[in-house]
Design a protein around this motif. Structure first.
Motif, PDB file in Angstrom:
ATOM      1  N   MET A   1       0.681  -1.080   0.023  1.00 11.99           N
ATOM      2  CA  MET A   1       0.236   0.234  -0.078  1.00 11.99           C
ATOM      3  C   MET A   1       0.455   1.021   0.093  1.00 11.99           C
ATOM      4  SD  MET A   1      -2.914   0.774   2.452  1.00 11.99           S
ATOM      5  CE  MET A   1      -4.230  -0.216   2.002  1.00 11.99           C
ATOM      6  N   GLU A   2       0.548   2.394  -0.918  1.00 12.57           N
ATOM      7  CA  GLU A   2       1.032   3.426  -1.196  1.00 12.57           C
ATOM      8  C   GLU A   2       0.959   4.011   0.392  1.00 12.57           C
ATOM      9  OE1 GLU A   2       1.464   7.003  -4.056  1.00 12.57           O
ATOM     10  OE2 GLU A   2       0.297   5.805  -4.394  1.00 12.57           O
ATOM     11  N   LEU A  31     -10.979  13.562  -2.396  1.00 10.37           N
ATOM     12  CA  LEU A  31     -11.479  14.229  -0.812  1.00 10.37           C
ATOM     13  C   LEU A  31     -10.142  15.120  -0.471  1.00 10.37           C
ATOM     14  CD1 LEU A  31     -12.741  10.977   0.690  1.00 10.37           C
ATOM     15  CD2 LEU A  31     -14.434  12.909  -0.779  1.00 10.37           C
ATOM     16  N   PRO A 372      -5.143  14.036   0.202  1.00 11.12           N
ATOM     17  CA  PRO A 372      -4.910  12.989   1.377  1.00 11.12           C
ATOM     18  C   PRO A 372      -4.088  12.424   2.093  1.00 11.12           C
ATOM     19  CG  PRO A 372      -6.872  13.084  -0.124  1.00 11.12           C
ATOM     20  CD  PRO A 372      -6.187  14.194  -0.446  1.00 11.12           C
ATOM     21  N   THR A 373      -3.293  12.366   0.836  1.00  8.31           N
ATOM     22  CA  THR A 373      -1.267  11.642   1.481  1.00  8.31           C
ATOM     23  C   THR A 373      -0.668  12.641   2.141  1.00  8.31           C
ATOM     24  OG1 THR A 373      -0.104  12.734  -0.430  1.00  8.31           O
ATOM     25  CG2 THR A 373      -1.586  11.312  -0.553  1.00  8.31           C
TER      26      THR A 373
ATOM     27  N   ASP B  80      -9.823   6.206  -3.978  1.00  4.53           N
ATOM     28  CA  ASP B  80      -8.256   7.010  -4.078  1.00  4.53           C
ATOM     29  C   ASP B  80      -8.254   6.809  -2.338  1.00  4.53           C
ATOM     30  OD1 ASP B  80      -7.124   8.303  -5.405  1.00  4.53           O
ATOM     31  OD2 ASP B  80      -7.457  10.384  -4.186  1.00  4.53           O
ATOM     32  N   VAL B  81      -8.352   7.447  -1.575  1.00  4.37           N
ATOM     33  CA  VAL B  81      -8.164   7.686  -0.437  1.00  4.37           C
ATOM     34  C   VAL B  81      -7.692   6.756  -0.169  1.00  4.37           C
ATOM     35  CG1 VAL B  81      -8.278   8.821   2.251  1.00  4.37           C
ATOM     36  CG2 VAL B  81      -9.128  10.625  -0.360  1.00  4.37           C
ATOM     37  N   ALA B  82      -8.894   5.821   0.018  1.00  2.00           N
ATOM     38  CA  ALA B  82      -8.433   4.233   0.559  1.00  2.00           C
ATOM     39  C   ALA B  82      -8.144   3.436   0.240  1.00  2.00           C
ATOM     40  CB  ALA B  82      -9.858   3.509   0.650  1.00  2.00           C
ATOM     41  N   ASP B  83      -6.919   3.589  -1.459  1.00  6.39           N
ATOM     42  CA  ASP B  83      -6.427   2.759  -1.264  1.00  6.39           C
ATOM     43  C   ASP B  83      -4.864   3.796  -1.166  1.00  6.39           C
ATOM     44  OD1 ASP B  83      -7.992   1.208  -2.798  1.00  6.39           O
ATOM     45  OD2 ASP B  83      -7.206   2.505  -4.874  1.00  6.39           O
ATOM     46  N   LYS B  84      -4.973   4.701  -0.690  1.00  7.98           N
ATOM     47  CA  LYS B  84      -3.549   6.113  -0.069  1.00  7.98           C
ATOM     48  C   LYS B  84      -3.214   5.453   1.520  1.00  7.98           C
ATOM     49  CE  LYS B  84      -3.430   8.787  -4.024  1.00  7.98           C
ATOM     50  NZ  LYS B  84      -3.949   9.918  -4.427  1.00  7.98           N
TER      51      LYS B  84
END
Lengths: 433, 358
Positions: A1-2, A31, A372-373, B80-84
């Motif tokens: 997972m990134e 988001l 989000p990151t 997308d967020v769940a993947d990151k």
């Protein structure tokens, strides 16, 4: 997972160009992460001036927020601020109101009750509306006219429509138009100028005041310095408007249309030569010679002193600042320092600076607070001696910091001088990371 | 005019209550809004946000998303967020925007569950209700979704531990970020091996093992429904009490003999104040609350407050010698000349002990 935090270097971004801004940098494409670094984005009213506080810029005004309770929650803080006690009122919408719009029938009576509760009648009642009325398609101009007829007091709408934030007329642009909407045509005075754009005054020692006096201006109006309603109304006598914030363009256009007052736009800059050039252009536009050498020399000296004392300082620059973070970063780089990280919202108009940053400092990392990151941003990996902005401080809590988000607005050479004075102060007491 | 506030500001709304329950549980929380609600929830109603990271996001809805009901875009962004992001569940919390366009939260939940490999909670908040309604719903959904009866049955047989589960504890209700530590100390001294404060201090694993609790403690009305659910499913008994009144406050309350007292707070705390006063004095005490007033915890003369006008009228007609509540409420009581004893209520004033501001 990134688990990598998304960033792009200045040269990579410049190479992509304004037509190909990565999705990760566009808030509409993901988001929106919520951290203390994003507070001024998600809740512009929580710090500084948002729609609610801005809507009360007219002297003697009060505000009636017509919304579900949640929209007025952070106003508890504002009510405690000096000058705002007894100026906020709320008409709370219930479950039925938000579907049927029946609350609109109560507004006139609510305004009357507010007016009756005050010792002195307000000069205007601003009705602040939120996303609910945006979706209901409420004709607020009509509702306000009706309330005005009912109470005999001017009533104006003020739209806090977060849903339209990236639209043609975002809320902070619209509210600027609202607060000048009570101005009515008057005879113009050739020696009067309005400074438009901010809801707090420029710093008292800003050279712009002196420069305007040099060219014969005797009266400079800022809405935040208007002591009373008459002073506010006298803004309609201005010969021209100086627009200091692009969010005020629409208001200036409206004033031109209604009152015939033209405007000139000035940009807040931190590059010394560009500040000088802008004053040259202002002089040319007005047909006057502007003498700013003393201010230029002083600013240059302050920058040189800082750079000699703290050569090659590494900066991280945020967006919660009284500056365009990209222009400010470019200025710092041009003064001989490093900008390792910028936390900014990239828009096509920023590319004029990003392209120059890319040439001088291609490895500068550009982040967006909203990604989000950013949940995984590790300040141990960032490199900075000092941060500018509350958001940058959030990422580098152990670094020296200059918040540079003061309410009194910095501008021109004096703004630049004060910034470098603050930077010097912070580094003397700060800690390198 | 009904709904007009001339002196007070609105209290914490339902979406803030729901978000507060989930804040420390390690999920992805999506506030289905345009941004402002998220700012209010985090920047004003969640004091932990300034010191603890939590994966809270705004859906960043724009006018066309709402007008066209583009739920698919929201779900794509969530994926997308769940993947990151590392997370053990996702939650979507409503606000006035989905309320106006009548978003189907059950459908949203199904759509999300199909796209991401995580359990999903869909909490339909309106922004017109108060925080405890949102918190109550969030607790209930949380335990329904995660409290694992199979794991509990197996573990319960092996365990002799005396465990206390605490329900209804969020900063909005207890107004002190150190409340979980204080409560744990109190109950460990009373012989409990473990004290689990769901949603404040303990994470999702504690929720999953809620059935192991020997007993549950409800410290605010928002936890009552969940306590009843856990009793029904696991047979766990519960008590309702607020054991966090300070010794100095208890001393003050002892001095109210002969007084007529109005306590305005969340119901469980207010009842505790009443009990404490009644233990030591002959004072006449009435409880009033702007928030949930549960019938089973209510005395006959207790008052449900709904409007500012009514609050002023209650105080004026009641001729109270003493009012106990958040000092912020005094703004509405211009004519009141009696004694006012301040017990902070974060959901009212935003005042929280041991909080750090950014």
């Amino acid at each position: 997972m990134e688990k990598e935090v998304y960033y792009i270097t200045a040269d990579e971004l410049a190479e992509r160009g304004r037509e190909a801004i990565p999705d990760e940098l566009q808030s509409a494409k993901h988001l929106i992460y919520s951290s203390p670094a994003t507070l001024s984005f998600n809740s512009p009213g929580a710090q500084g001036f948002g729609v609610k506080r801005a809507g009360l810029a007219i002297p003697g005004s009060v505000m009636l927020l017509v919304a579900p309770g949640c929209c007025g929650r952070n106003t508890t803080m504002l009510s405690e601020l000096g000058g705002y006690a007894n100026r906020f009122f709320y008409l709370l919408m219930d479950d039925t109101d938000i579907v049927t719009g029946r609350h609109l029938n109560k507004i006139s009576k609510a305004v009357q009750e507010v007016v009756d509760s005050l010792e002195t009648p307000p000069t205007v009642v601003m009705i602040c509306l939120t996303c609910v009325d945006a979706l209901l398609g409420t004709d607020m101009e009509r509702v306000c006219r009706k309330a005005s007829d009912y109470t005999g007091i001017p009533v104006r709408p003020c739209y806090m429509y977060a849903l339209t934030r990236e639209g043609r007329v975002p809320p902070m642009t619209d509210v600027r138009k609202s607060v000048y909407s009570l101005l009515e045509k008057r005879d113009r005075k050739p020696t009067t100028v309005n400074l438009l754009g901010y809801f707090a005054p420029l710093l008292d020692d800003t050279e712009l005041y002196d420069i305007l006096r040099q060219i014969g201006v005797k009266q400079m109006n800022e809405i935040s310095r208007c002591q009373d309603f008459e002073a506010y109304l006298s803004m309609a006598e201005a010969n021209f408007n100086l627009v200091l914030n692009p969010e005020c363009r629409l208001a200036a256009e409206d004033i031109k249309k209604r009152l015939g007052i033209p405007s000139i736009e000035l940009t807040r800059l931190y590059q010394l030569d560009k500040i000088q050039r802008q004053y040259e252009l202002l002089g040319a536009a007005l047909g006057k010679k502007i003498e700013d050498t003393a201010y230029y020399e002083k600013a240059k000296q302050v920058i040189d002193d800082f750079t000699n004392a703290h050569p090659n300082t590494r900066f991280a620059v945020g967006e919660c600042v009284n500056a365009d973070p990209f222009e400010l970063s470019l200025a710092l780089i041009r003064y001989g320092h490093q900008v390792t990280e910028i936390y900014g919202t990239v828009a096509p108009e920023n590319f004029i600076y990003i392209q120059k940053i890319a040439k001088l400092s291609p490895q500068t990392r550009i982040y967006t607070n909203l990604s989000p990151t950013m949940l995984y941003y590790d300040c141990g990996k960032g490199v900075a001696d000092i941060t500018i902005g509350k958001d940058a401080e959030y990422y580098h809590p152990d670094c020296a910091n200059v918040a540079w988000n003061q309410e009194r607005q910095p501008f021109g050479y004096t703004g630049l001088i004060h910034l470098f004075e603050e930077l010097t102060k912070a580094l003397e007491g700060g800690m390198a990371q | 005019v009904k709904g007009l506030l001339k002196y007070l500001s609105p209290f914490a709304p339902d979406q803030s209550g729901a978000a507060a329950v989930l804040f420390e549980l390690g999920g992805i929380t999506v506030i289905c809004d345009a941004g402002g609600c998220t700012g209010n929830i985090c920047g004003f109603d969640e004091p932990r946000w300034f010191t603890k990271k939590s994966a809270i996001f705004s859906a960043g809805l724009r006018d066309m998303d709402a007008i066209l009901g583009r739920d698919d875009r929201l779900i794509a962004k969530l994926k997308d967020v769940a993947d990151k992001v590392d997370a053990n569940f996702a939650a979507i919390i409503g606000t006035p925007v989905p309320a106006v366009i009548a978003t189907d939260f059950r459908a949203l939940k199904r759509m999300a569950q199909k796209k991401i490999q995580l359990p999903v909670l869909a909490l339909e908040c309106l922004g017109t209700q108060l925080y405890d309604v949102g918190a109550e719903n969030a607790y209930l959904e949380l335990f329904k979704q995660f409290a694992d009866s199979i794991q509990t049955d197996v573990s319960k047989e092996k365990s002799n531990e005396k465990i206390l589960g605490v329900l209804g504890m969020t900063p909005l209700d207890v107004s002190d970020l150190q409340a979980p530590d204080k409560l744990k100390q109190i109950y460990k001294e009373q012989g409990f091996d473990k004290v689990l404060c769901y949603g404040m201090g303990d994470g999702l694993d504690a929720v999953k093992q809620a059935g192991l609790a020997t007993e549950n403690l409800v410290v605010s009305p928002a936890g009552l429904q969940a306590a009843k659910y856990l009793k029904k499913v696991f047979g766990t008994p519960y008590t309702v009490a607020y054991p966090l009144l300070t010794e100095s406050m208890k001393e003050i309350l002892k001095q109210l003999s002969g007084k007529k007292v109005l306590v305005v707070h969340q119901q469980v705390l207010a009842n505790e104040v009443r009990t404490e006063i009644s233990k030591n004095t002959d004072a006449e005490v009435t409880v009033a609350s702007w928030f949930l007033l549960k019938p089973e915890l209510k005395k006959e003369k207790d008052i449900q407050l709904t409007t500012e006008e009514q609050f002023i009228e209650v105080v004026e007609s009641g001729q109270y010698d003493v009012i106990i509540g958040d000092i912020y409420l005094k703004r509405a009581l211009k004519q009141y000349t009696g004694t006012y004893i301040h017990i902070p209520h974060f959901a009212v004033s935003g005042e929280c002990a041991n909080a750090v501001k950014f």
